[in-house]
Design a protein around this motif. Structure first.
Motif, PDB file in Angstrom:
ATOM      1  N   VAL A 275      38.742  47.830 -12.955  1.00 36.88           N
ATOM      2  CA  VAL A 275      37.930  47.237 -11.889  1.00 36.88           C
ATOM      3  C   VAL A 275      36.492  47.753 -11.936  1.00 36.88           C
ATOM      4  O   VAL A 275      35.536  46.981 -11.837  1.00 36.88           O
ATOM      5  N   VAL A 276      36.319  49.076 -12.090  1.00 40.37           N
ATOM      6  CA  VAL A 276      34.959  49.649 -12.004  1.00 40.37           C
ATOM      7  C   VAL A 276      34.181  49.487 -13.299  1.00 40.37           C
ATOM      8  O   VAL A 276      32.948  49.565 -13.297  1.00 40.37           O
ATOM      9  N   GLY A 277      34.858  49.266 -14.430  1.00 42.15           N
ATOM     10  CA  GLY A 277      34.151  49.056 -15.690  1.00 42.15           C
ATOM     11  C   GLY A 277      33.899  50.344 -16.450  1.00 42.15           C
ATOM     12  O   GLY A 277      34.076  51.457 -15.944  1.00 42.15           O
ATOM     13  N   GLU A 278      33.443  50.181 -17.688  1.00 39.50           N
ATOM     14  CA  GLU A 278      33.278  51.319 -18.582  1.00 39.50           C
ATOM     15  C   GLU A 278      32.085  52.200 -18.223  1.00 39.50           C
ATOM     16  O   GLU A 278      32.034  53.366 -18.609  1.00 39.50           O
ATOM     17  N   ASN A 306      39.574  47.590  -2.902  1.00 44.19           N
ATOM     18  CA  ASN A 306      38.385  47.140  -2.175  1.00 44.19           C
ATOM     19  C   ASN A 306      37.289  48.192  -2.187  1.00 44.19           C
ATOM     20  O   ASN A 306      36.100  47.876  -2.377  1.00 44.19           O
ATOM     21  N   LEU A 307      37.653  49.455  -1.976  1.00 42.89           N
ATOM     22  CA  LEU A 307      36.646  50.518  -1.981  1.00 42.89           C
ATOM     23  C   LEU A 307      36.074  50.732  -3.386  1.00 42.89           C
ATOM     24  O   LEU A 307      34.882  51.016  -3.534  1.00 42.89           O
ATOM     25  N   ALA A 308      36.919  50.588  -4.404  1.00 42.08           N
ATOM     26  CA  ALA A 308      36.431  50.729  -5.774  1.00 42.08           C
ATOM     27  C   ALA A 308      35.460  49.602  -6.116  1.00 42.08           C
ATOM     28  O   ALA A 308      34.412  49.834  -6.746  1.00 42.08           O
ATOM     29  N   LEU A 309      35.781  48.380  -5.706  1.00 45.21           N
ATOM     30  CA  LEU A 309      34.873  47.257  -5.937  1.00 45.21           C
ATOM     31  C   LEU A 309      33.548  47.458  -5.218  1.00 45.21           C
ATOM     32  O   LEU A 309      32.472  47.184  -5.765  1.00 45.21           O
ATOM     33  N   ASN A 310      33.623  47.945  -3.984  1.00 44.42           N
ATOM     34  CA  ASN A 310      32.411  48.187  -3.212  1.00 44.42           C
ATOM     35  C   ASN A 310      31.540  49.248  -3.888  1.00 44.42           C
ATOM     36  O   ASN A 310      30.312  49.108  -3.978  1.00 44.42           O
ATOM     37  N   ALA A 311      32.184  50.313  -4.389  1.00 44.43           N
ATOM     38  CA  ALA A 311      31.442  51.378  -5.080  1.00 44.43           C
ATOM     39  C   ALA A 311      30.847  50.866  -6.383  1.00 44.43           C
ATOM     40  O   ALA A 311      29.705  51.198  -6.730  1.00 44.43           O
ATOM     41  N   ARG A 312      31.612  50.060  -7.122  1.00 43.88           N
ATOM     42  CA  ARG A 312      31.096  49.513  -8.378  1.00 43.88           C
ATOM     43  C   ARG A 312      29.835  48.691  -8.153  1.00 43.88           C
ATOM     44  O   ARG A 312      28.842  48.811  -8.897  1.00 43.88           O
ATOM     45  N   ASP A 313      29.840  47.865  -7.114  1.00 44.88           N
ATOM     46  CA  ASP A 313      28.672  47.033  -6.830  1.00 44.88           C
ATOM     47  C   ASP A 313      27.473  47.862  -6.415  1.00 44.88           C
ATOM     48  O   ASP A 313      26.324  47.419  -6.558  1.00 44.88           O
ATOM     49  N   ALA A 314      27.728  49.074  -5.888  1.00 43.82           N
ATOM     50  CA  ALA A 314      26.621  49.959  -5.487  1.00 43.82           C
ATOM     51  C   ALA A 314      26.077  50.755  -6.664  1.00 43.82           C
ATOM     52  O   ALA A 314      25.084  51.474  -6.513  1.00 43.82           O
ATOM     53  N   VAL A 353      36.557  58.510  -0.846  1.00 41.77           N
ATOM     54  CA  VAL A 353      36.074  57.724  -1.984  1.00 41.77           C
ATOM     55  C   VAL A 353      34.558  57.869  -2.014  1.00 41.77           C
ATOM     56  O   VAL A 353      33.857  57.348  -1.148  1.00 41.77           O
ATOM     57  N   GLU A 354      34.063  58.579  -3.027  1.00 39.57           N
ATOM     58  CA  GLU A 354      32.646  58.954  -3.106  1.00 39.57           C
ATOM     59  C   GLU A 354      32.011  58.323  -4.336  1.00 39.57           C
ATOM     60  O   GLU A 354      32.561  58.396  -5.440  1.00 39.57           O
ATOM     61  N   ASP A 355      30.850  57.708  -4.157  1.00 42.64           N
ATOM     62  CA  ASP A 355      30.129  57.142  -5.300  1.00 42.64           C
ATOM     63  C   ASP A 355      28.718  57.712  -5.374  1.00 42.64           C
ATOM     64  O   ASP A 355      28.228  58.318  -4.422  1.00 42.64           O
ATOM     65  N   THR A 356      28.090  57.531  -6.520  1.00 45.13           N
ATOM     66  CA  THR A 356      26.710  58.011  -6.737  1.00 45.13           C
ATOM     67  C   THR A 356      25.752  56.834  -6.812  1.00 45.13           C
ATOM     68  O   THR A 356      24.806  56.839  -7.603  1.00 45.13           O
ATOM     69  N   THR A 375      25.905  41.535   1.884  1.00 39.35           N
ATOM     70  CA  THR A 375      24.540  41.474   1.358  1.00 39.35           C
ATOM     71  C   THR A 375      24.564  40.933  -0.072  1.00 39.35           C
ATOM     72  O   THR A 375      23.524  40.901  -0.731  1.00 39.35           O
ATOM     73  N   LYS A 376      25.745  40.510  -0.524  1.00 41.44           N
ATOM     74  CA  LYS A 376      25.895  40.055  -1.903  1.00 41.44           C
ATOM     75  C   LYS A 376      25.946  38.535  -1.953  1.00 41.44           C
ATOM     76  O   LYS A 376      25.887  37.854  -0.931  1.00 41.44           O
ATOM     77  N   ASP A 377      26.071  38.023  -3.153  1.00 44.73           N
ATOM     78  CA  ASP A 377      26.120  36.583  -3.372  1.00 44.73           C
ATOM     79  C   ASP A 377      27.360  36.000  -2.711  1.00 44.73           C
ATOM     80  O   ASP A 377      28.494  36.357  -3.053  1.00 44.73           O
ATOM     81  N   ARG A 378      27.155  35.077  -1.767  1.00 44.85           N
ATOM     82  CA  ARG A 378      28.298  34.512  -1.045  1.00 44.85           C
ATOM     83  C   ARG A 378      29.151  33.605  -1.933  1.00 44.85           C
ATOM     84  O   ARG A 378      30.275  33.257  -1.565  1.00 44.85           O
ATOM     85  N   ALA A 379      28.641  33.235  -3.090  1.00 47.33           N
ATOM     86  CA  ALA A 379      29.449  32.423  -3.995  1.00 47.33           C
ATOM     87  C   ALA A 379      30.600  33.235  -4.577  1.00 47.33           C
ATOM     88  O   ALA A 379      31.626  32.679  -4.968  1.00 47.33           O
ATOM     89  N   THR A 380      30.428  34.550  -4.645  1.00 47.32           N
ATOM     90  CA  THR A 380      31.464  35.407  -5.232  1.00 47.32           C
ATOM     91  C   THR A 380      32.002  36.447  -4.263  1.00 47.32           C
ATOM     92  O   THR A 380      32.962  37.145  -4.590  1.00 47.32           O
ATOM     93  N   HIS A 381      31.399  36.607  -3.086  1.00 53.12           N
ATOM     94  CA  HIS A 381      31.857  37.607  -2.118  1.00 53.12           C
ATOM     95  C   HIS A 381      32.001  36.936  -0.752  1.00 53.12           C
ATOM     96  O   HIS A 381      31.059  36.288  -0.265  1.00 53.12           O
ATOM     97  N   ASN A 382      33.175  37.104  -0.127  1.00 50.41           N
ATOM     98  CA  ASN A 382      33.399  36.467   1.176  1.00 50.41           C
ATOM     99  C   ASN A 382      33.117  37.389   2.355  1.00 50.41           C
ATOM    100  O   ASN A 382      33.262  36.994   3.504  1.00 50.41           O
ATOM    101  N   GLY A 383      32.738  38.638   2.102  1.00 50.79           N
ATOM    102  CA  GLY A 383      32.407  39.544   3.193  1.00 50.79           C
ATOM    103  C   GLY A 383      33.604  40.092   3.925  1.00 50.79           C
ATOM    104  O   GLY A 383      33.476  40.553   5.066  1.00 50.79           O
TER     105      GLY A 383
END
Length: 558
Positions: A275-278, A306-314, A353-356, A375-383
């Motif tokens: 989910v978070v990527g390389e 959900n928290l991992a996805l949120n951290a990845r986007d940050a 769950v801590e991100d940098t 605050t993201k693209d509504r085409a891919t994120h439903n909030g």
């Protein structure tokens, strides 16, 4: 004084106050001298000062009453003159400024208060001086919210000589009002979701299951398989959306078990890395002595994702994501992100769950758990990601705390109440190659009933089906042999699922029951089914989910 004046031969006028006939007089004694400088007479001029004395006493009484009034007010209270200099202040006012009340006297309001608050209050004060009418206004000062009341103070000529200002701290009231608004918003959305959930879930159950069944007769590589896969994915996404809405409004049906949170994290670790990527380093720090928690395992897994996805986007440029668990003792209540009542002091199991990443803009921080806020693209994120996390954690009896450093990252702390029960480590048993049990399916929706029957018969079960309670009883009587399991809808026309189960058990004492429902939890409970106390599967479900649930219930002893 008069004798002294005569004896001394002084030429100065002597003043004295005296009381006579119930009145007060100021007497001026002026000596008259002869040629030798001796006092030969004294001219007395008496001025009635009764009213002045009374006014002075009234002023002293008024000042004492004013001080008493200020000190009786539990929050900030001050008196100022027309130049906005402090004439009196109570202890709370002085404490807010880190001063003593007497140190404030004679100082200007704008010199002691923070710039914005001081200028704003002076402007409101000038309005009161101009109109002679009291005003009420709200502002923020010292990081707190206040409602302020400014009243004119009149002198004996009827002119405004100053202001009495009372400042009530309403920070806690504002927090409670926000909680109420949030609760009402959740309730309204929950009611909307509940209204459509049953019919919607029935339709999605048919779409998902028939997309699987339709593919069973196709050869590998058939183009229709890919079409069916997309149909199933779309159906699952639609079903997930309904579940998310019910979850953050706390109406989703859950099946809580006593879990090892470490095991949940480790079980999801491989998926989380994908989910978070390389470019994001995933680190786990798990307390080996972690206590158990009672929660729905599927919901906890969804929280992690959900928290991992949120951290990845940050962390668009990559970074570090740390998931840690610990046992904590809260000496003081922890605010549940200013949205719910504080968690009571005591023991908790904490997932952090801590991100940098980039952190969260302080202006939007209060809104991050709002449904459909993104605050993201509504085409891919439903909030619904963080609002779902909020709903899942609070439905498990826990709470959330967010630590945020803009530009440096954010940490989400999830607090879950510990369970004293032993951790449930049972695994789902795989279904036998060809089961022999008989299952009675009671479902009032024809499409769903037909779909369930096909899934179970394909798996190898003997299936009886009925549209309602009366048909179910008649079918069981015609069958005349053992029925191993009743799979029944909860809410049906006529008799409800629990009543059908109770009547069937009189003739089949070993009958096991699984309830099926597409309604939210509150409606299910009203019909006598309490999640956690009975076996329950929520619509929509996949064929695998249904077969696994049935096998687990049939193989369970007792």
């Amino acid at each position: 004084p008069l004798e002294n004046l005569l004896d001394s031969g002084s030429s100065d006028t002597v003043e004295m106050e005296m009381e006579a006939l119930g009145r007060f007089f100021l007497v001026r004694c002026t000596p008259m001298h002869d040629e030798d400088g001796r006092v030969v007479r004294v001219i007395h001029i008496a001025t009635d000062i009764t009213e002045r004395r009374q006014a002075e006493e009234a002023l002293r009484d008024s000042e004492e009453r004013s001080r008493a009034l200020l000190n009786a007010f539990p929050d900030i209270a001050v008196l100022v003159d027309t130049d906005f200099r402090y004439l009196a202040a109570n202890e709370p006012a002085a404490e807010a400024l880190g001063m003593r009340p007497r140190d404030m006297l004679g100082r200007r309001v704008e010199d002691l208060l923070p710039a914005g608050a001081g200028a704003g209050r002076a402007a409101r004060g000038r309005e009161v001086l101009r109109t002679g009418e009291p005003v009420e206004f709200e502002d923020e000062m010292f990081g707190r919210n206040f409602v302020n009341s400014a009243y004119p103070v009149f002198d004996d000529k009827g002119e405004v000589s100053g202001l009495a200002v009372f400042c009530q701290d309403i920070t806690e009231r504002r927090r409670l009002e926000e909680q109420l608004r949030q609760s009402q918003k959740m309730e309204a959305i929950g009611q909307l979701a509940a209204g459509i959930a049953h019919e919607f879930n029935n339709l999605m159950a048919v779409v998902i299951n028939y997309s699987d069944l339709a593919g069973e007769g196709l050869r590998p590589g058939d183009p229709a398989l890919d079409d069916l896969r997309h149909i199933k994915i779309a159906g699952e996404r639609a079903a997930t959306l309904t579940k998310q809405i019910l979850t953050f409004s706390r109406r989703q049906i859950i099946a809580p078990r006593v879990l090892d949170l470490n095991r949940i994290v480790l079980g999801q670790e491989r998926m989380l890395r994908r989910v978070v990527g390389e470019n994001v380093e995933l680190v786990t720090r798990l307390d080996p002595d972690l206590g158990g928690v009672k929660a729905d395992p599927g919901q906890l897994e969804q929280v992690l994702i959900n928290l991992a996805l949120n951290a990845r986007d940050a962390m668009p440029q990559g970074g570090r994501l740390v998931m840690s668990t610990s046992n904590v003792d809260l000496d003081e209540g922890v605010t549940n992100h200013d949205l719910d009542a504080e968690l009571t002091p005591g023991r908790y199991v904490r997932l952090s769950v801590e991100d940098t990443g980039t952190g969260i803009d302080p202006e939007i921080l209060p809104k991050i758990f709002d449904p459909f806020f993104t605050t993201k693209d509504r085409a891919t994120h439903n909030g619904l990601g963080l609002s779902t996390v909020y709903g899942m954690v609070t439905q498990a009896g826990g709470g959330l705390k967010v630590e945020n450093e803009p530009g440096r990252g954010a940490t989400f702390h999830l607090y879950l109440p510990p369970s004293d029960e032993p951790v449930d480590r049972s695994e789902d048993a795989p279904p036998p190659a060809w089961p022999l049990e008989t299952i009675l399916v009671v479902e009032d929706e024809p499409m769903v009933r037909k779909m369930i029957r096909r899934v179970l018969e394909t798996t190898g079960y003997r299936v009886l089906s009925a549209a309602n309670g009366q048909e179910a009883l008649a079918s069981a009587e015609r069958h005349g042999r053992e029925i191993h399991l009743l799979l029944t809808d909860v809410v049906m026309p006529g008799e409800s699922g629990p009543r059908v189960a109770a009547r069937l058990k009189t003739g089949h004492p070993g009958l096991k029951v699984i309830y099926v429902s597409g309604y939210p939890e509150d409606i299910v409970v009203r019909h006598g089914v309490f999640p956690g106390e009975v076996h329950l599967i929520s619509k929509p479900f996949s064929p695998e989910d249904l077969v696994r649930k049935i096998r687990r219930v049939l193989d369970k002893t007792g």
